[in-house]
Design an enzyme around this catalytic site. Structure first.
Site, PDB file in Angstrom:
ATOM      1  N   GLU B  47      39.530  48.618  43.893  1.00 58.64           N
ATOM      2  CA  GLU B  47      39.882  48.635  42.467  1.00 58.64           C
ATOM      3  C   GLU B  47      38.688  48.296  41.587  1.00 58.64           C
ATOM      4  O   GLU B  47      38.616  48.729  40.436  1.00 58.64           O
ATOM      5  CB  GLU B  47      41.046  47.683  42.190  1.00 58.64           C
ATOM      6  CG  GLU B  47      42.384  48.146  42.777  1.00 58.64           C
ATOM      7  CD  GLU B  47      42.580  47.748  44.233  1.00 58.64           C
ATOM      8  OE1 GLU B  47      41.619  47.258  44.868  1.00 58.64           O
ATOM      9  OE2 GLU B  47      43.707  47.928  44.732  1.00 58.64           O
ATOM     10  N   PHE B 109      56.256  38.548  46.822  1.00 58.39           N
ATOM     11  CA  PHE B 109      55.145  39.254  47.466  1.00 58.39           C
ATOM     12  C   PHE B 109      54.277  39.962  46.418  1.00 58.39           C
ATOM     13  O   PHE B 109      54.784  40.701  45.576  1.00 58.39           O
ATOM     14  CB  PHE B 109      55.694  40.271  48.467  1.00 58.39           C
ATOM     15  CG  PHE B 109      54.605  41.068  49.138  1.00 58.39           C
ATOM     16  CD1 PHE B 109      53.677  40.438  49.955  1.00 58.39           C
ATOM     17  CD2 PHE B 109      54.496  42.432  48.930  1.00 58.39           C
ATOM     18  CE1 PHE B 109      52.662  41.168  50.559  1.00 58.39           C
ATOM     19  CE2 PHE B 109      53.482  43.166  49.533  1.00 58.39           C
ATOM     20  CZ  PHE B 109      52.562  42.528  50.346  1.00 58.39           C
ATOM     21  N   GLN B 110      52.992  39.716  46.471  1.00 56.50           N
ATOM     22  CA  GLN B 110      52.005  40.289  45.544  1.00 56.50           C
ATOM     23  C   GLN B 110      52.334  40.004  44.079  1.00 56.50           C
ATOM     24  O   GLN B 110      51.995  40.780  43.194  1.00 56.50           O
ATOM     25  CB  GLN B 110      51.827  41.791  45.789  1.00 56.50           C
ATOM     26  CG  GLN B 110      51.215  42.060  47.154  1.00 56.50           C
ATOM     27  CD  GLN B 110      50.764  43.491  47.354  1.00 56.50           C
ATOM     28  OE1 GLN B 110      51.292  44.408  46.766  1.00 56.50           O
ATOM     29  NE2 GLN B 110      49.770  43.662  48.219  1.00 56.50           N
ATOM     30  N   LYS B 159      57.971  46.466  37.590  1.00 58.24           N
ATOM     31  CA  LYS B 159      58.493  47.669  38.248  1.00 58.24           C
ATOM     32  C   LYS B 159      59.829  48.107  37.660  1.00 58.24           C
ATOM     33  O   LYS B 159      60.089  49.304  37.547  1.00 58.24           O
ATOM     34  CB  LYS B 159      58.644  47.370  39.746  1.00 58.24           C
ATOM     35  CG  LYS B 159      58.561  48.586  40.626  1.00 58.24           C
ATOM     36  CD  LYS B 159      58.423  48.179  42.087  1.00 58.24           C
ATOM     37  CE  LYS B 159      58.455  49.388  42.995  1.00 58.24           C
ATOM     38  NZ  LYS B 159      58.330  48.990  44.420  1.00 58.24           N
ATOM     39  N   MET B 460      15.354  40.259  42.882  1.00 51.11           N
ATOM     40  CA  MET B 460      15.221  39.462  41.669  1.00 51.11           C
ATOM     41  C   MET B 460      15.378  37.967  41.971  1.00 51.11           C
ATOM     42  O   MET B 460      14.666  37.133  41.408  1.00 51.11           O
ATOM     43  CB  MET B 460      16.250  39.911  40.628  1.00 51.11           C
ATOM     44  CG  MET B 460      16.093  39.252  39.281  1.00 51.11           C
ATOM     45  SD  MET B 460      14.436  39.481  38.608  1.00 51.11           S
ATOM     46  CE  MET B 460      14.690  40.881  37.517  1.00 51.11           C
TER      47      MET B 460
HETATM   48  C1  TPP Z   1      27.982  40.282  41.616  1.00 52.19           C
HETATM   49  C2  TPP Z   1      26.676  39.591  41.546  1.00 52.19           C
HETATM   50  N1  TPP Z   1      26.347  38.662  42.474  1.00 52.19           N
HETATM   51  C3  TPP Z   1      25.156  38.032  42.415  1.00 52.19           C
HETATM   52  C4  TPP Z   1      24.260  38.313  41.424  1.00 52.19           C
HETATM   53  C5  TPP Z   1      22.928  37.586  41.348  1.00 52.19           C
HETATM   54  N2  TPP Z   1      21.818  38.512  41.526  1.00 52.19           N
HETATM   55  C6  TPP Z   1      21.131  39.033  40.490  1.00 52.19           C
HETATM   56  S1  TPP Z   1      19.954  40.103  40.936  1.00 52.19           S
HETATM   57  C7  TPP Z   1      20.287  39.872  42.579  1.00 52.19           C
HETATM   58  C8  TPP Z   1      19.520  40.609  43.636  1.00 52.19           C
HETATM   59  C9  TPP Z   1      19.763  42.069  43.575  1.00 52.19           C
HETATM   60  O1  TPP Z   1      19.192  42.647  44.723  1.00 52.19           O
HETATM   61  P1  TPP Z   1      19.037  44.222  44.846  1.00 52.19           P
HETATM   62  O2  TPP Z   1      20.280  44.894  44.441  1.00 52.19           O
HETATM   63  O3  TPP Z   1      18.513  44.542  46.184  1.00 52.19           O
HETATM   64  O4  TPP Z   1      17.982  44.566  43.717  1.00 52.19           O
HETATM   65  P2  TPP Z   1      16.434  44.168  43.580  1.00 52.19           P
HETATM   66  O5  TPP Z   1      16.371  42.943  42.719  1.00 52.19           O
HETATM   67  O6  TPP Z   1      15.880  43.932  44.950  1.00 52.19           O
HETATM   68  O7  TPP Z   1      15.837  45.349  42.898  1.00 52.19           O
HETATM   69  C10 TPP Z   1      21.330  38.948  42.734  1.00 52.19           C
HETATM   70  C11 TPP Z   1      21.851  38.489  44.029  1.00 52.19           C
HETATM   71  C12 TPP Z   1      24.667  39.269  40.467  1.00 52.19           C
HETATM   72  N3  TPP Z   1      23.890  39.591  39.424  1.00 52.19           N
HETATM   73  N4  TPP Z   1      25.846  39.909  40.572  1.00 52.19           N
END
Ligand code: TPP
Lengths: 88, 547
Positions: B47, B109-110, B159, B460
């Site tokens: 979803e 349920f749900q 529902k 990042m």
């Molecule tokens: C749902 C979610 N979980 C965690 C984060 C924290 N976060 C920000 S950037 C990142 C790393 C992203 O890695 P990747 O997709 O490989 O991209 P890159 O930075 O290597 O280009 C994380 C874990 C986030 N922004 N969103």
């Protein structure tokens, strides 16, 4: 700082939750509240006494953005203090 | 007809042709009505994928995106997508099935309190309490989603209401109306602009949301005032505007960040002083008066006090602000700064320099392509090194920064604009967050082009660990990634993998010329970082450049 907010809102079951959520999330604590159904237009009157360090106008604007809120009024700060004192 | 049939009829009254969703027990009557409806449903594989597809659909068209899910876990899976839409002001209507009204509150349920969950992540939400209010609530949902500052609206439908009998009534779409803007505020703003020596437009996503891109471009033409753009505004200021200083903020262009620190008048146009833009707030634009233009009164004075604020429809406001300040020295500064801080792509090594690849890709793609990206280093490289002809052609999870956004958003784009090239730029971390949506691409034969920048890291986060956590690389190593080509093959998606600079041109050509979906897997150096960078808590003029 303590403030009193009066608002009119659509009488949906969750309306108080909505209002209280915004108050908390935007940095204010609730001190006292009341809610009363009014006969016209399926609305409720809500009065809140809140405290917080942040700018109360920001809270007022956030509350007025709620779709269910039709009217909002902030009581002048001095008047509120006496109201709180009276309630205490 | 049944309530369920009514739901689809009302969607059609609002011009909805495509919806994204996933069925389940409490929404079965609506799926049954869908079976012989003209509304086309796109089955996602989670979803969250449906919610992001609806977001992508909405962002690239300006129309309402619609998603659907069943009660309980179906609805909770929508939550992240709706929160993302909330933060980026995206008009989405989410419809969730709910258990029978009589079972609500019995831990059936749900059965979950979806209305309760929705409060902080939607602009408005409804639990339908009777058949009588069903149509009206759905109409309100569409109106609220699009009016003022747009946002997501959730409608939870028990529902018993879906299966109950109801009459269908015609409905006239409301006219868009706006309060007239106060002339005296406009005049004051125009005077301030006319008298400024160093005025600067700080352009945000609000311009695109207000469908006022032409009006902004006319205003730039008339005033010749330099402009900076937020992440969400990229594509609004024409790339050939001589005073386009580019992307502002933490990973913005130095030219933009220095200009904002020097300006004497900041004209904030549908932006909101986000911390990723301002750096340390009280050091942001320290010499500037502020004119703040917005549709949302709650943005005024929220973070930065405005000297003049004007609320209302940008289509009315922007044309009224035409002034001609005498700013030739400031314009000259802008031109020099743009040249001085232009991105450079000379890179002597044999491996692939992601910014250069993205810049080449941007030039090779058809004029009106759309890029959806994920979150991380690659997202910032997209913002820095690709160019867009409209903010509707650059979809990036801005306020929420949600990994997993890119692939399903690109699906929404491809459904909305079947003849447009829909590209995803993702990272190896983000891609895996909604990788199941490859199933949706396969099922509907969507020709989505995927560029996967694989640094085998949560790049990042790794970059911050390197710079601010003493190189303690806690849980950011992804060197055990799956074989992405095999993964693509499992969904019948052709792919190619490259690791050397001299392979880039041919691979981009292959991607651009591919008939259907395509995956370009790009192996990049795990040590590459995003520069420049405003360190957290620092002022924008304290940007640092990497080695
Ligand atoms: C749902 C979610 N979980 C965690 C984060 C924290 N976060 C920000 S950037 C990142 C790393 C992203 O890695 P990747 O997709 O490989 O991209 P890159 O930075 O290597 O280009 C994380 C874990 C986030 N922004 N969103």
């Amino acid at each position: 700082m303590t403030h009193t907010i009066n608002l009119k809102a659509h009488n949906r079951p969750e309306v108080m939750e909505r209002v209280l959520r915004v108050v908390r999330h935007r940095g204010f604590a609730l001190q006292q509240m009341s809610m009363q159904q009014c006969d016209i237009n399926q609305e409720v009157n809500i009065t809140l006494n809140v405290t917080g360090e942040r700018c109360i106008n920001n809270l007022e604007l956030q509350l007025s953005k709620l779709y269910d809120v039709s009217h909002i009024e902030l009581e002048a700060a001095t008047a509120i203090k006496s109201a709180v004192a009276m309630n205490a | 007809m049944t309530g369920a049939q009514l739901v689809l009829k009302v969607l059609q009254q609002h011009g909805v042709q495509h919806i994204f969703g996933y069925p389940g027990g409490a929404i079965m009557p609506i799926y049954d009505a869908l079976y012989d409806s003209d509304v086309k449903h796109f089955l996602s594989r989670h979803e969250q994928g449906a919610a992001f597809a609806a977001v992508g659909y909405a962002r690239t068209t300006g129309k309402v995106g619609v998603c659907m899910a069943t009660s309980g876990p179906g609805a909770t899976n929508l939550v992240t997508g709706l929160a993302d839409a909330m933060m980026d002001s995206v008009p989405v209507v989410a419809i969730t099935g709910q258990v029978f009204s009589s079972l609500i509150g019995t831990d059936a349920f749900q059965e979950m309190d979806v209305l309760g969950m929705s409060l902080s992540i939607t602009k408005q939400s409804f639990l339908v309490q009777s058949l009588d209010e069903l149509a009206d609530i759905l109409h309100q949902a569409f109106e609220v989603a699009q009016s003022g500052r747009p946002g997501p609206v959730l409608v939870d439908i028990p529902k018993d209401i879906q299966i109950g009998a109801v009459d269908f009534e015609p409905y006239a779409l409301p006219e868009k109306t706006f309060e007239p803007v106060a002339d005296c505020d406009i005049a004051k703003a125009r005077d301030l602009i006319g008298a400024a020596k160093k005025p600067l437009f700080y352009v945000g996503g609000g311009v695109g949301l207000a469908d006022a891109i032409d009006e902004l471009q006319d205003l730039l033409d008339a005033t010749q005032i330099p402009a900076i753009s937020t992440l969400k505004a990229l594509g609004t200021v024409p790339s050939d505007y001589p005073y386009n200083l580019g992307f502002v903020g933490m990973h913005g262009n130095q030219a933009a960040n220095h200009a904002v620190q020097e300006c004497d008048l900041l004209i904030c146009t549908g932006a909101r002083f986000d911390d990723r833009v301002t750096g340390k707030l009280d050091t942001f634009a320290p010499h500037a008066k502020v004119i703040h233009l917005d549709i949302d009164p709650a943005e005024i004075d929220k973070l930065r006090k405005a000297d003049i604020s004007i609320l209302g429809d940008f289509k009315q406001i922007l044309p009224a602000l035409k002034a001609t300040p005498e700013i030739s020295a400031w314009q000259q500064d802008a031109i020099e700064s743009i040249a001085k801080y232009a991105w450079r792509y000379d890179y002597p090594n044999e491996d692939i320099y992601a910014p250069a690849l993205l810049n080449k890709l941007s030039k090779a793609l058809p004029y009106d392509h759309v890029v959806s990206c994920d979150v991380g280093q690659h997202q910032m490289w997209v913002a820095q090194h690709m160019q867009f002809t409209s903010p509707r052609n650059h979809l990036s999870s801005g306020g929420a920064g949600t990994m997993g956004f890119g692939l399903p958003a690109a699906i929404g784009v491809q459904v909305a604009r079947p003849d447009t090239t829909s590209v995803v730029v993702s990272g190896d971390g983000s891609f895996m967050m909604n990788v199941q949506e490859l199933g949706t691409i396969k099922r509907f034969n969507l020709p989505v082009k995927i560029v996967l920048l694989d640094n085998q890291r949560l790049g990042m986060v790794k970059q911050w660990q390197e710079l601010f956590f003493e190189e303690r690389y806690s849980e950011t190593n992804l060197s055990d990634n799956p074989d992405f080509l095999t993964l693509a093959k499992a969904f019948d998606i052709p792919s190619v993998s490259i690791s050397k600079a001299d392979e880039v041109d041919a691979a981009i050509e292959q991607l651009v010329n591919s008939e259907g979906a395509f995956l370009l897997h790009v192996q990049i150096d795990d040590k590459a970082n995003v520069w420049p960078l405003v360190p957290p808590g620092k002022a924008n003029h304290d940007m640092i450049e990497g080695a």
